[in-house]
Design a protein around this motif. Structure first.
Motif, PDB file in Angstrom:
ATOM      1  N   ARG A  63       0.959  -1.159  -0.050  1.00 34.97           N
ATOM      2  CA  ARG A  63      -0.071   0.014  -0.098  1.00 34.97           C
ATOM      3  C   ARG A  63       0.944   1.288   0.163  1.00 34.97           C
ATOM      4  O   ARG A  63       1.896   1.475   0.846  1.00 34.97           O
ATOM      5  N   ARG A  64       0.802   2.033  -1.082  1.00 34.02           N
ATOM      6  CA  ARG A  64       1.497   3.314  -1.184  1.00 34.02           C
ATOM      7  C   ARG A  64       1.192   4.156   0.017  1.00 34.02           C
ATOM      8  O   ARG A  64      -0.074   4.673   0.348  1.00 34.02           O
ATOM      9  N   GLY A  65       2.109   4.794   0.714  1.00 33.09           N
ATOM     10  CA  GLY A  65       2.040   5.854   1.777  1.00 33.09           C
ATOM     11  C   GLY A  65       3.293   5.916   2.657  1.00 33.09           C
ATOM     12  O   GLY A  65       3.997   4.913   2.670  1.00 33.09           O
ATOM     13  N   ARG A  66       3.171   6.747   3.408  1.00 33.36           N
ATOM     14  CA  ARG A  66       4.403   6.779   4.505  1.00 33.36           C
ATOM     15  C   ARG A  66       4.199   5.878   5.573  1.00 33.36           C
ATOM     16  O   ARG A  66       3.131   5.476   6.061  1.00 33.36           O
ATOM     17  N   GLY A  67       5.403   5.051   5.644  1.00 32.16           N
ATOM     18  CA  GLY A  67       5.332   3.913   6.622  1.00 32.16           C
ATOM     19  C   GLY A  67       4.797   2.537   6.073  1.00 32.16           C
ATOM     20  O   GLY A  67       5.051   1.589   6.704  1.00 32.16           O
ATOM     21  N   THR A  68       4.360   2.565   4.668  1.00 31.32           N
ATOM     22  CA  THR A  68       3.991   1.298   4.040  1.00 31.32           C
ATOM     23  C   THR A  68       4.741   1.116   2.934  1.00 31.32           C
ATOM     24  O   THR A  68       4.783  -0.176   2.411  1.00 31.32           O
ATOM     25  N   SER A  69       5.018   2.142   2.107  1.00 31.34           N
ATOM     26  CA  SER A  69       5.625   1.709   0.639  1.00 31.34           C
ATOM     27  C   SER A  69       7.035   0.952   0.788  1.00 31.34           C
ATOM     28  O   SER A  69       7.316   0.244  -0.077  1.00 31.34           O
ATOM     29  N   ASP A  70       7.707   1.124   1.794  1.00 28.17           N
ATOM     30  CA  ASP A  70       8.900   0.430   1.905  1.00 28.17           C
ATOM     31  C   ASP A  70       8.848  -1.097   2.154  1.00 28.17           C
ATOM     32  O   ASP A  70       9.638  -2.001   2.273  1.00 28.17           O
ATOM     33  N   ASP A  71       7.425  -1.435   2.587  1.00 27.22           N
ATOM     34  CA  ASP A  71       7.230  -2.978   2.610  1.00 27.22           C
ATOM     35  C   ASP A  71       7.751  -3.658   1.373  1.00 27.22           C
ATOM     36  O   ASP A  71       8.131  -4.965   1.379  1.00 27.22           O
ATOM     37  N   VAL A  72       7.588  -3.043   0.304  1.00 24.54           N
ATOM     38  CA  VAL A  72       7.862  -3.583  -0.866  1.00 24.54           C
ATOM     39  C   VAL A  72       9.100  -2.753  -1.674  1.00 24.54           C
ATOM     40  O   VAL A  72       8.912  -1.521  -1.700  1.00 24.54           O
ATOM     41  N   GLN A  73      10.219  -3.051  -1.866  1.00 25.66           N
ATOM     42  CA  GLN A  73      11.207  -2.241  -2.434  1.00 25.66           C
ATOM     43  C   GLN A  73      11.519  -2.729  -3.856  1.00 25.66           C
ATOM     44  O   GLN A  73      11.335  -4.013  -4.063  1.00 25.66           O
ATOM     45  N   ILE A  74      12.277  -2.164  -4.543  1.00 28.35           N
ATOM     46  CA  ILE A  74      12.637  -2.445  -5.887  1.00 28.35           C
ATOM     47  C   ILE A  74      14.216  -3.016  -5.700  1.00 28.35           C
ATOM     48  O   ILE A  74      15.028  -2.050  -5.601  1.00 28.35           O
ATOM     49  N   ASP A  75      14.514  -4.261  -5.828  1.00 28.57           N
ATOM     50  CA  ASP A  75      16.105  -4.368  -5.698  1.00 28.57           C
ATOM     51  C   ASP A  75      16.805  -4.632  -7.058  1.00 28.57           C
ATOM     52  O   ASP A  75      16.155  -5.074  -8.135  1.00 28.57           O
ATOM     53  N   HIS A  76      17.978  -3.934  -6.967  1.00 26.55           N
ATOM     54  CA  HIS A  76      18.828  -4.014  -8.071  1.00 26.55           C
ATOM     55  C   HIS A  76      19.606  -5.539  -7.843  1.00 26.55           C
ATOM     56  O   HIS A  76      20.477  -5.431  -7.005  1.00 26.55           O
ATOM     57  N   VAL A  77      19.169  -6.393  -8.700  1.00 26.00           N
ATOM     58  CA  VAL A  77      19.498  -7.683  -8.497  1.00 26.00           C
ATOM     59  C   VAL A  77      21.145  -8.155  -8.354  1.00 26.00           C
ATOM     60  O   VAL A  77      21.492  -8.468  -7.591  1.00 26.00           O
ATOM     61  N   VAL A  78      21.799  -7.301  -9.162  1.00 24.72           N
ATOM     62  CA  VAL A  78      23.194  -7.151  -9.241  1.00 24.72           C
ATOM     63  C   VAL A  78      23.237  -5.660  -8.495  1.00 24.72           C
ATOM     64  O   VAL A  78      23.185  -4.686  -9.035  1.00 24.72           O
ATOM     65  N   ALA A  79      23.673  -5.648  -7.344  1.00 23.00           N
ATOM     66  CA  ALA A  79      23.873  -4.303  -6.491  1.00 23.00           C
ATOM     67  C   ALA A  79      24.701  -3.329  -7.243  1.00 23.00           C
ATOM     68  O   ALA A  79      25.554  -3.743  -7.866  1.00 23.00           O
ATOM     69  N   LEU A  80      24.314  -2.133  -7.244  1.00 21.26           N
ATOM     70  CA  LEU A  80      25.093  -1.117  -8.167  1.00 21.26           C
ATOM     71  C   LEU A  80      26.433  -1.064  -7.685  1.00 21.26           C
ATOM     72  O   LEU A  80      27.206  -0.849  -8.312  1.00 21.26           O
ATOM     73  N   ALA A  81      26.758  -0.874  -6.179  1.00 22.25           N
ATOM     74  CA  ALA A  81      28.179  -0.892  -6.101  1.00 22.25           C
ATOM     75  C   ALA A  81      28.746  -2.226  -6.481  1.00 22.25           C
ATOM     76  O   ALA A  81      30.042  -2.204  -6.586  1.00 22.25           O
ATOM     77  N   ALA A  82      28.118  -3.340  -6.333  1.00 23.07           N
ATOM     78  CA  ALA A  82      29.087  -4.629  -6.648  1.00 23.07           C
ATOM     79  C   ALA A  82      29.145  -4.482  -8.198  1.00 23.07           C
ATOM     80  O   ALA A  82      30.093  -4.986  -8.767  1.00 23.07           O
ATOM     81  N   ALA A  83      28.202  -4.083  -9.026  1.00 19.58           N
ATOM     82  CA  ALA A  83      28.156  -3.885 -10.444  1.00 19.58           C
ATOM     83  C   ALA A  83      29.348  -2.971 -10.685  1.00 19.58           C
ATOM     84  O   ALA A  83      30.058  -2.926 -11.743  1.00 19.58           O
ATOM     85  N   TRP A  84      29.433  -1.816 -10.081  1.00 18.97           N
ATOM     86  CA  TRP A  84      30.721  -0.755 -10.065  1.00 18.97           C
ATOM     87  C   TRP A  84      32.041  -1.438  -9.845  1.00 18.97           C
ATOM     88  O   TRP A  84      32.851  -1.402 -10.724  1.00 18.97           O
ATOM     89  N   ARG A  85      32.042  -2.657  -8.980  1.00 19.75           N
ATOM     90  CA  ARG A  85      33.364  -3.263  -8.779  1.00 19.75           C
ATOM     91  C   ARG A  85      33.683  -4.484  -9.911  1.00 19.75           C
ATOM     92  O   ARG A  85      34.774  -4.801  -9.880  1.00 19.75           O
ATOM     93  N   THR A  86      32.601  -4.746 -10.623  1.00 20.28           N
ATOM     94  CA  THR A  86      32.953  -5.659 -11.758  1.00 20.28           C
ATOM     95  C   THR A  86      32.481  -5.260 -12.975  1.00 20.28           C
ATOM     96  O   THR A  86      31.937  -5.870 -13.782  1.00 20.28           O
ATOM     97  N   GLY A  87      33.086  -3.859 -13.307  1.00 23.44           N
ATOM     98  CA  GLY A  87      32.944  -3.490 -14.741  1.00 23.44           C
ATOM     99  C   GLY A  87      31.955  -2.484 -15.074  1.00 23.44           C
ATOM    100  O   GLY A  87      32.105  -1.612 -16.186  1.00 23.44           O
ATOM    101  N   ALA A  88      30.945  -1.862 -14.232  1.00 24.35           N
ATOM    102  CA  ALA A  88      30.020  -0.763 -14.427  1.00 24.35           C
ATOM    103  C   ALA A  88      30.638   0.501 -14.461  1.00 24.35           C
ATOM    104  O   ALA A  88      30.323   1.453 -15.139  1.00 24.35           O
ATOM    105  N   GLN A  89      32.051   0.562 -13.982  1.00 20.76           N
ATOM    106  CA  GLN A  89      32.478   1.853 -13.921  1.00 20.76           C
ATOM    107  C   GLN A  89      33.110   1.991 -15.364  1.00 20.76           C
ATOM    108  O   GLN A  89      33.645   3.351 -15.575  1.00 20.76           O
ATOM    109  N   GLU A  90      33.126   1.050 -16.389  1.00 32.31           N
ATOM    110  CA  GLU A  90      33.744   1.195 -17.499  1.00 32.31           C
ATOM    111  C   GLU A  90      32.558   1.575 -18.373  1.00 32.31           C
ATOM    112  O   GLU A  90      32.963   1.931 -19.758  1.00 32.31           O
ATOM    113  N   LEU A  91      31.210   1.532 -18.050  1.00 30.78           N
ATOM    114  CA  LEU A  91      30.203   1.948 -18.755  1.00 30.78           C
ATOM    115  C   LEU A  91      30.081   3.623 -19.059  1.00 30.78           C
ATOM    116  O   LEU A  91      30.529   4.230 -18.092  1.00 30.78           O
TER     117      LEU A  91
END
Length: 228
Positions: free
Chosen positions: A119-147
């Motif tokens: 349910r969208r709203g303060r205190g409830t929206s974060d119950d469901v989050q959008i995951d970057h399956v390859v975490a962005l920092a992990a992607a940075w360490r494995t080639g994304a800094q070359e993009l």
């Protein structure tokens, strides 16, 4: 005796057509085709074996903003990526008047197996989050800094790289790779999606990460790479 037709036009057009086709093929192979979603299909273990194995690059210089300022509308459908993913992954979705904003729905969480009411709203929206399956920092360490800057924004908004998941589990993952964090359930699908993302975007795996991924996929032979 009828005049003989010249074959010169055909003699010119056929080689010209071959040149055009050759140039188009060269552009595709050289990177003319878009980098990202859909670049790899088939068996996940085979795709993993094809990835480059390298030590992690330093995290120096990493900032979230290097992957864009939050969610954008990369597919030009009028909706930001977060709402696109929520619409894709939730059932019983109720939209706002703009036809984009997801107000509520139900998630069958791929990381816990639980059913989560969103349910969208303060205190409830974060119950469901959008995951970057390859975490962005992990992607940075494995080639994304070359993009390029534009490629990193598209990477962070690539549907293949994104899943709606349990908020608490997403927070516990942080920027870990597969050698450091795996979901309680759905390990096979999770690792296969990571392999698909890395294949699509030309990222590598670290030795520890690749070993952990291989161990998971050994337990689910025939696991296919997912689509977006």
């Amino acid at each position: 005796m009828p005049a003989r037709r010249s074959s010169a036009p055909a003699a010119i057009l056929v080689p010209l057509l071959l040149v055009v086709l050759a140039v188009a093929l060269w552009r595709a192979l050289a990177g003319g085709a878009p980098t990202g979603t859909g670049a790899a299909t088939g068996d996940a273990a085979e795709a993993l074996a094809a990835l480059e194995v390298r030590a992690a690059a330093p995290s120096t210089g990493y900032e979230r903003e290097l992957f864009g300022d939050g969610w954008v509308d990369v597919d030009a459908d009028g909706c930001r990526t977060r709402d696109d993913v929520l619409q894709r992954d939730l059932t019983g979705v109720r939209l706002g008047e703009d036809g984009c904003t997801v107000l509520s729905g139900t998630l069958e969480d791929p990381y816990s197996g639980d059913e989560i009411a969103f349910r969208r709203g303060r205190g409830t929206s974060d119950d469901v989050q959008i995951d970057h399956v390859v975490a962005l920092a992990a992607a940075w360490r494995t080639g994304a800094q070359e993009l390029s800057d534009d490629e990193r924004v598209r990477f962070a908004n690539d549907p293949l790289e994104l899943l709606a998941v349990d908020g608490a589990l997403n927070q516990s993952k942080g920027d870990d790779d597969a050698s450091e964090w795996l979901p309680p359930v759905g390990e096979c699908e999770y690792v296969a999606r990571q392999v698909a993302v890395k294949s699509a975007w030309g990222l590598w795996v670290t030795p520890a990460e690749g070993e952990a991924m291989a161990d998971v996929l050994a337990g689910c032979p025939g696991q296919e790479l997912p689509g977006p």
